[in-house]
Design a protein around this motif. Structure first.
Motif, PDB file in Angstrom:
ATOM      1  N   GLY A 128      28.787 -39.480  75.338  1.00  0.00           N
ATOM      2  CA  GLY A 128      27.332 -39.416  75.375  1.00  0.00           C
ATOM      3  C   GLY A 128      26.824 -38.000  75.162  1.00  0.00           C
ATOM      4  N   SER A 129      27.540 -37.016  75.734  1.00  0.00           N
ATOM      5  CA  SER A 129      27.152 -35.614  75.550  1.00  0.00           C
ATOM      6  C   SER A 129      27.284 -35.191  74.095  1.00  0.00           C
ATOM      7  CB  SER A 129      28.000 -34.720  76.449  1.00  0.00           C
ATOM      8  OG  SER A 129      27.836 -35.055  77.804  1.00  0.00           O
ATOM      9  N   LEU A 130      28.374 -35.612  73.456  1.00  0.00           N
ATOM     10  CA  LEU A 130      28.565 -35.281  72.044  1.00  0.00           C
ATOM     11  C   LEU A 130      27.494 -35.928  71.171  1.00  0.00           C
ATOM     12  CD1 LEU A 130      32.457 -35.548  71.710  1.00  0.00           C
ATOM     13  CD2 LEU A 130      31.056 -33.467  71.744  1.00  0.00           C
ATOM     14  N   LEU A 131      27.135 -37.166  71.502  1.00  0.00           N
ATOM     15  CA  LEU A 131      26.083 -37.838  70.751  1.00  0.00           C
ATOM     16  C   LEU A 131      24.755 -37.114  70.916  1.00  0.00           C
ATOM     17  CD1 LEU A 131      25.088 -40.212  69.042  1.00  0.00           C
ATOM     18  CD2 LEU A 131      24.778 -41.511  71.159  1.00  0.00           C
ATOM     19  N   TRP A 132      24.450 -36.723  72.148  1.00  0.00           N
ATOM     20  CA  TRP A 132      23.204 -35.998  72.398  1.00  0.00           C
ATOM     21  C   TRP A 132      23.202 -34.646  71.681  1.00  0.00           C
ATOM     22  CZ3 TRP A 132      18.455 -36.714  73.802  1.00  0.00           C
ATOM     23  CH2 TRP A 132      17.680 -35.640  74.222  1.00  0.00           C
ATOM     24  N   LEU A 133      24.343 -33.957  71.685  1.00  0.00           N
ATOM     25  CA  LEU A 133      24.445 -32.673  70.979  1.00  0.00           C
ATOM     26  C   LEU A 133      24.225 -32.859  69.491  1.00  0.00           C
ATOM     27  CD1 LEU A 133      25.140 -29.648  71.098  1.00  0.00           C
ATOM     28  CD2 LEU A 133      27.540 -30.273  70.824  1.00  0.00           C
ATOM     29  N   PHE A 134      24.746 -33.939  68.941  1.00  0.00           N
ATOM     30  CA  PHE A 134      24.550 -34.216  67.516  1.00  0.00           C
ATOM     31  C   PHE A 134      23.087 -34.493  67.213  1.00  0.00           C
ATOM     32  CE2 PHE A 134      24.168 -37.424  64.143  1.00  0.00           C
ATOM     33  CZ  PHE A 134      24.724 -36.722  63.076  1.00  0.00           C
ATOM     34  N   LEU A 135      22.439 -35.297  68.043  1.00  0.00           N
ATOM     35  CA  LEU A 135      21.041 -35.642  67.812  1.00  0.00           C
ATOM     36  C   LEU A 135      20.131 -34.421  67.911  1.00  0.00           C
ATOM     37  CD1 LEU A 135      20.791 -39.019  69.782  1.00  0.00           C
ATOM     38  CD2 LEU A 135      20.940 -38.694  67.311  1.00  0.00           C
ATOM     39  N   VAL A 136      20.482 -33.493  68.799  1.00  0.00           N
ATOM     40  CA  VAL A 136      19.681 -32.281  68.949  1.00  0.00           C
ATOM     41  C   VAL A 136      20.036 -31.249  67.882  1.00  0.00           C
ATOM     42  CG1 VAL A 136      19.165 -30.336  70.482  1.00  0.00           C
ATOM     43  CG2 VAL A 136      19.314 -32.644  71.409  1.00  0.00           C
ATOM     44  N   GLY A 137      21.323 -31.134  67.578  1.00  0.00           N
ATOM     45  CA  GLY A 137      21.765 -30.088  66.668  1.00  0.00           C
ATOM     46  C   GLY A 137      21.462 -30.355  65.209  1.00  0.00           C
ATOM     47  N   LEU A 138      21.449 -31.630  64.795  1.00  0.00           N
ATOM     48  CA  LEU A 138      21.211 -31.946  63.388  1.00  0.00           C
ATOM     49  C   LEU A 138      19.832 -31.478  62.912  1.00  0.00           C
ATOM     50  CD1 LEU A 138      22.228 -33.213  60.784  1.00  0.00           C
ATOM     51  CD2 LEU A 138      21.339 -35.421  61.587  1.00  0.00           C
ATOM     52  N   PRO A 139      18.751 -31.772  63.623  1.00  0.00           N
ATOM     53  CA  PRO A 139      17.443 -31.264  63.153  1.00  0.00           C
ATOM     54  C   PRO A 139      17.376 -29.741  63.114  1.00  0.00           C
ATOM     55  CG  PRO A 139      17.143 -33.029  64.761  1.00  0.00           C
ATOM     56  CD  PRO A 139      18.593 -32.668  64.783  1.00  0.00           C
ATOM     57  N   LEU A 140      18.021 -29.090  64.095  1.00  0.00           N
ATOM     58  CA  LEU A 140      18.030 -27.627  64.085  1.00  0.00           C
ATOM     59  C   LEU A 140      18.790 -27.090  62.876  1.00  0.00           C
ATOM     60  CD1 LEU A 140      18.644 -26.812  67.864  1.00  0.00           C
ATOM     61  CD2 LEU A 140      16.520 -26.537  66.569  1.00  0.00           C
ATOM     62  N   TYR A 141      19.928 -27.724  62.566  1.00  0.00           N
ATOM     63  CA  TYR A 141      20.690 -27.297  61.393  1.00  0.00           C
ATOM     64  C   TYR A 141      19.883 -27.491  60.111  1.00  0.00           C
ATOM     65  CZ  TYR A 141      23.745 -27.843  57.391  1.00  0.00           C
ATOM     66  OH  TYR A 141      24.281 -27.755  56.134  1.00  0.00           O
ATOM     67  N   VAL A 142      19.242 -28.647  59.968  1.00  0.00           N
ATOM     68  CA  VAL A 142      18.453 -28.926  58.769  1.00  0.00           C
ATOM     69  C   VAL A 142      17.351 -27.893  58.612  1.00  0.00           C
ATOM     70  CG1 VAL A 142      16.861 -30.570  57.716  1.00  0.00           C
ATOM     71  CG2 VAL A 142      18.991 -31.383  58.736  1.00  0.00           C
ATOM     72  N   MET A 143      16.687 -27.546  59.717  1.00  0.00           N
ATOM     73  CA  MET A 143      15.590 -26.589  59.633  1.00  0.00           C
ATOM     74  C   MET A 143      16.092 -25.192  59.286  1.00  0.00           C
ATOM     75  SD  MET A 143      12.731 -25.605  62.506  1.00  0.00           S
ATOM     76  CE  MET A 143      13.986 -24.995  63.646  1.00  0.00           C
ATOM     77  N   LEU A 144      17.108 -24.721  59.996  1.00  0.00           N
ATOM     78  CA  LEU A 144      17.590 -23.360  59.765  1.00  0.00           C
ATOM     79  C   LEU A 144      18.270 -23.231  58.411  1.00  0.00           C
ATOM     80  CD1 LEU A 144      18.999 -22.527  63.320  1.00  0.00           C
ATOM     81  CD2 LEU A 144      16.865 -21.743  62.286  1.00  0.00           C
ATOM     82  N   ALA A 145      19.022 -24.243  57.999  1.00  0.00           N
ATOM     83  CA  ALA A 145      19.697 -24.182  56.700  1.00  0.00           C
ATOM     84  C   ALA A 145      18.695 -24.177  55.564  1.00  0.00           C
ATOM     85  CB  ALA A 145      20.661 -25.361  56.564  1.00  0.00           C
ATOM     86  N   ALA A 146      17.609 -24.914  55.708  1.00  0.00           N
ATOM     87  CA  ALA A 146      16.603 -24.968  54.645  1.00  0.00           C
ATOM     88  C   ALA A 146      15.922 -23.629  54.436  1.00  0.00           C
ATOM     89  CB  ALA A 146      15.559 -26.040  54.967  1.00  0.00           C
ATOM     90  N   THR A 147      15.832 -22.810  55.490  1.00  0.00           N
ATOM     91  CA  THR A 147      15.116 -21.533  55.360  1.00  0.00           C
ATOM     92  C   THR A 147      15.881 -20.511  54.532  1.00  0.00           C
ATOM     93  OG1 THR A 147      16.082 -20.675  57.421  1.00  0.00           O
ATOM     94  CG2 THR A 147      14.014 -21.896  57.594  1.00  0.00           C
ATOM     95  N   VAL A 148      17.195 -20.721  54.312  1.00  0.00           N
ATOM     96  CA  VAL A 148      17.987 -19.766  53.524  1.00  0.00           C
ATOM     97  C   VAL A 148      18.400 -20.380  52.196  1.00  0.00           C
ATOM     98  CG1 VAL A 148      18.807 -18.500  55.544  1.00  0.00           C
ATOM     99  CG2 VAL A 148      20.102 -20.488  54.729  1.00  0.00           C
ATOM    100  N   ARG A 149      17.698 -21.428  51.751  1.00  0.00           N
ATOM    101  CA  ARG A 149      17.986 -22.076  50.481  1.00  0.00           C
ATOM    102  C   ARG A 149      16.796 -21.939  49.550  1.00  0.00           C
ATOM    103  NH1 ARG A 149      20.048 -28.018  52.137  1.00  0.00           N
ATOM    104  NH2 ARG A 149      20.512 -28.098  49.895  1.00  0.00           N
ATOM    105  N   THR A 150      17.076 -22.021  48.273  1.00  0.00           N
ATOM    106  CA  THR A 150      15.980 -22.030  47.307  1.00  0.00           C
ATOM    107  C   THR A 150      15.357 -23.427  47.267  1.00  0.00           C
ATOM    108  OG1 THR A 150      17.443 -22.647  45.480  1.00  0.00           O
ATOM    109  CG2 THR A 150      17.142 -20.286  45.916  1.00  0.00           C
ATOM    110  N   ARG A 151      14.168 -23.483  46.723  1.00  0.00           N
ATOM    111  CA  ARG A 151      13.481 -24.766  46.649  1.00  0.00           C
ATOM    112  C   ARG A 151      14.234 -25.747  45.747  1.00  0.00           C
ATOM    113  NH1 ARG A 151       6.973 -25.199  45.398  1.00  0.00           N
ATOM    114  NH2 ARG A 151       6.732 -27.426  45.895  1.00  0.00           N
ATOM    115  N   GLN A 152      14.821 -25.220  44.657  1.00  0.00           N
ATOM    116  CA  GLN A 152      15.571 -26.081  43.733  1.00  0.00           C
ATOM    117  C   GLN A 152      16.843 -26.610  44.393  1.00  0.00           C
ATOM    118  OE1 GLN A 152      16.630 -24.109  40.110  1.00  0.00           O
ATOM    119  NE2 GLN A 152      17.671 -25.897  39.233  1.00  0.00           N
ATOM    120  N   ASP A 153      17.551 -25.748  45.113  1.00  0.00           N
ATOM    121  CA  ASP A 153      18.772 -26.172  45.799  1.00  0.00           C
ATOM    122  C   ASP A 153      18.451 -27.248  46.834  1.00  0.00           C
ATOM    123  OD1 ASP A 153      21.312 -26.321  46.868  1.00  0.00           O
ATOM    124  OD2 ASP A 153      21.027 -24.592  48.181  1.00  0.00           O
ATOM    125  N   TYR A 154      17.376 -27.089  47.572  1.00  0.00           N
ATOM    126  CA  TYR A 154      16.986 -28.071  48.588  1.00  0.00           C
ATOM    127  C   TYR A 154      16.650 -29.414  47.940  1.00  0.00           C
ATOM    128  CZ  TYR A 154      14.563 -30.046  52.631  1.00  0.00           C
ATOM    129  OH  TYR A 154      14.163 -30.858  53.672  1.00  0.00           O
TER     130      TYR A 154
END
Length: 272
Positions: free
Chosen positions: A12-38
């Motif tokens: 359950g902890s791993l599932l919760w970590l995944f649910l919380v971490g995925l949106p954070l990863y998507v947001m932070l990763a998008a900020t260092v990508r070009t618009r075309q790459d995204y």
């Protein structure tokens, strides 16, 4: 006796970590990508290119001015709350008069009034006062809506001060003013920190009042500045998320340094 591992809790902890971490990863990763790459690889893929243009582009589009305006609004709202709420809470806690209790109850009615319900009369009031499209026209109503909750929080913290301390200072000939500055304020640091954090979050994240009561770019705040990344041809998602990350930094810092005081202050809302 050795306890067996709780695999269900771990899963359950791993599932919760995944649910919380995925949106954070998507947001932070998008900020260092070009618009075309995204657009080509999708939001969940690893960045194909690394760039800081989304951060620098945010300031090039005027985000720095919006950031400064938000800092001014936040600092002024905090100043107004700290100026008005401590003496008000002190009077509420120490006074035994019916008038003070009635005023406090009337004051708390502000908790039941949403900002959306008064935005039209607020617009006319601010316009008649000559404060439309002025940061002061955003500061005053924002501070006004912070006062009821701040008074409730701080009065609860002040009720936790032992009556014996008041009696001891009174026997030493201390005036109410001296009690307020030398006894009440030092022992209410947790409550004061709480109302500072609460007021800062309300002012920093404010959207309705800036949207209705301002118009020009010189008075825009961060929440309105995020609209600049939406055009008639679409939304610059990496640029938008870069601006969002920048706008999150002050709030995150406030929370990291004041989270303990915030929890302690909220625990004292009900008093003893």
């Amino acid at each position: 006796m050795r306890r067996r591992p709780n695999y269900l809790a771990g899963a359950g902890s791993l599932l919760w970590l995944f649910l919380v971490g995925l949106p954070l990863y998507v947001m932070l990763a998008a900020t260092v990508r070009t618009r075309q790459d995204y657009a080509e690889n999708g939001p969940v893929s690893l960045p194909g290119t690394f760039t800081l243009d989304n951060y620098t582009g945010a300031f090039d589009s005027g985000f720095g001015q919006y950031f400064l305006n938000t800092l001014v609004v936040t600092a002024c709202v905090i100043g107004i709350v700290l100026l008005l709420v401590p003496p008000l809470a002190y009077a509420i806690v120490r006074s035994r008069g019916r008038a003070t209790s009635a005023v406090f109850r009337l004051f708390l009615l502000g908790l039941a009034i949403p900002a959306q319900a008064v935005i039209v009369p607020m617009f006319y009031l601010i316009s008649e006062a000559g404060l439309y499209d002025n940061l002061l026209g955003v500061i005053l109503p924002t501070a006004a809506f912070c006062l009821p909750m701040s008074a409730l929080i701080l009065s609860g913290a002040m009720r936790d001060i032992s009556p014996e301390l008041y009696e001891a200072m009174a026997m030493d000939g201390a005036s109410p003013r001296r009690m307020f500055f030398q006894l009440v304020l030092p022992l209410s640091r947790g409550g004061l920190s709480t109302i500072v954090v609460f007021s800062a979050l309300q002012a920093w994240n404010g959207f309705l009042f800036p949207l209705v009561l301002t118009q020009s770019d010189s008075t825009k705040v961060v929440t309105l500045g995020l609209y600049n990344f939406q055009t008639e041809h679409g939304i610059d998602i990496p640029g938008l998320l870069g601006a969002v990350v920048l706008s999150m930094v002050p709030v995150l810092l406030i929370y990291l340094f004041a989270r303990r005081a915030l929890v302690q202050g909220l625990m004292g809302v009900g008093g003893k």
